[in-house]
Design a protein around this motif. Structure first.
Motif, PDB file in Angstrom:
ATOM      1  N   ASN A   1       0.205   0.205   0.204  1.00 29.51           N
ATOM      2  CA  ASN A   1      -0.772   1.755   0.827  1.00 29.51           C
ATOM      3  C   ASN A   1      -1.381   2.220   2.546  1.00 29.51           C
ATOM      4  O   ASN A   1      -1.348   3.060   3.075  1.00 29.51           O
ATOM      5  N   GLN A   2      -1.743   0.987   3.067  1.00 25.71           N
ATOM      6  CA  GLN A   2      -1.769   0.840   4.184  1.00 25.71           C
ATOM      7  C   GLN A   2      -1.696   1.087   5.494  1.00 25.71           C
ATOM      8  O   GLN A   2      -2.260   1.607   6.333  1.00 25.71           O
ATOM      9  N   ASP A   3      -0.498   1.179   4.767  1.00 31.35           N
ATOM     10  CA  ASP A   3       0.758   0.851   5.746  1.00 31.35           C
ATOM     11  C   ASP A   3       1.094   2.064   6.053  1.00 31.35           C
ATOM     12  O   ASP A   3       1.342   3.261   6.986  1.00 31.35           O
ATOM     13  N   PHE A   4       1.091   3.785   5.263  1.00 31.00           N
ATOM     14  CA  PHE A   4       0.864   4.998   4.872  1.00 31.00           C
ATOM     15  C   PHE A   4      -0.185   6.258   5.962  1.00 31.00           C
ATOM     16  O   PHE A   4       0.533   7.030   5.756  1.00 31.00           O
ATOM     17  N   GLN A   5      -1.128   5.298   6.334  1.00 32.06           N
ATOM     18  CA  GLN A   5      -1.530   6.193   6.585  1.00 32.06           C
ATOM     19  C   GLN A   5      -1.641   7.040   7.724  1.00 32.06           C
ATOM     20  O   GLN A   5      -2.597   8.533   7.488  1.00 32.06           O
ATOM     21  N   ASN A   6      -0.853   7.095   8.680  1.00 30.55           N
ATOM     22  CA  ASN A   6      -0.102   7.423   9.732  1.00 30.55           C
ATOM     23  C   ASN A   6       1.042   8.739   9.307  1.00 30.55           C
ATOM     24  O   ASN A   6       1.944   9.565  10.263  1.00 30.55           O
ATOM     25  N   LEU A   7       0.905   8.495   8.258  1.00 32.83           N
ATOM     26  CA  LEU A   7       2.998   8.614   7.863  1.00 32.83           C
ATOM     27  C   LEU A   7       2.155  10.277   7.461  1.00 32.83           C
ATOM     28  O   LEU A   7       3.791  10.839   6.510  1.00 32.83           O
TER      29      LEU A   7
END
Length: 255
Positions: free
Chosen positions: A132-138
């Motif tokens: 989840n934390q890797d999606f913030q800019n996606l």
């Protein structure tokens, strides 16, 4: 997890969503039940629904508002199961609901993994597991099938394909209910037709199963590219749904 266990879990969730019993989906006769709010239903469903038809192939379970029971019963008893989900018979249902300011809105086919053929394939790009934390800019238009900006908190797991450090494909899943996570996938146009989508979908399906959840995949009947990807990735058709919504809701979607 076996195919039988996967199908059982899917039917149990469909039963929650429709407010019926899981065994209702394997009967030969149609079943009508009353739609109601359920805290354990799929999180994007706005319950109760005026009419929600579900079929796993042998019959139709119709989850309806009580005032529409007679209308829906007449419809599903008049036509064969498969024809109730397509035109021209579908016009009969749509016209009957029009007097209540309601319209047929969502129609979709759902796929479940076949663990006998589901496998991790590989493409020529680096594969990374994302959380989840890797999606913030996606949350952009390129990844709008894989991720849902309106329900970001539900996007729990993904698999990305990278050319060097550039993300060129993404499959991600939303925790739509406690036991089942829905997969969506996007690949940048210039990287399509290289097996990226099926690689990502298959990898993500296995990652979901490793976590004790059931992956599922949804697309419109007319979305041939998406359906082919599901099949190529090891998924198989499992059930179909049709949902009636207020006319204003339908018209807003058509703007």
């Amino acid at each position: 997890m076996t195919n039988e266990e996967i199908l059982r879990i899917a039917m149990e969730q469909s039963a929650v969503d429709a407010n019926c019993l899981a065994e209702d989906f394997v009967k030969t006769e149609n079943k009508i039940v009353y739609s109601k709010e359920r805290p354990d239903a799929r999180r994007y469903l706005e319950l109760p629904l005026a009419c929600h038809l579900v079929s796993y192939g042998t019959n139709i379970v119709a989850s309806v508002g009580k005032e529409y029971e007679g209308l829906v019963r007449h419809y599903i008893e008049k036509y064969p199961v498969e024809h109730c989900f397509e035109t021209p018979n579908l016009y009969v249902l749509n016209d009957a609901f029009a007097k209540y300011d309601l319209r047929v809105c969502f129609m979709a086919e759902y796929f479940l993994p076949d663990v006998r053929v589901l496998r991790k394939e590989y493409c020529s790009y680096k594969i990374r597991i994302l959380e989840n934390q890797d999606f913030q800019n996606l949350y952009t238009s390129e990844w709008s099938n894989a991720l849902c900006g309106d329900r970001r908190e539900l996007d729990v797991l993904g698999v990305g394909a990278y050319e060097d450090e550039r993300l060129i494909g993404l499959a991600a899943c939303s925790a739509d209910c406690d036991k089942m996570w829905q997969i969506g996938v996007d690949v940048l146009p210039e990287f399509r037709r290289q097996g990226v989508a099926s690689t990502l979908t298959g990898h993500l399906a296995w990652e979901i199963l490793r976590r004790g959840k059931v992956p599922f995949y949804c697309c419109a009947w007319s979305n041939i590219k998406s359906a082919r990807n599901a099949i190529r990735s090891g998924f198989r058709p499992a059930w179909v749904e049709l949902t009636v919504k207020p006319t204003a809701f339908v018209e807003k979607m058509n703007l």
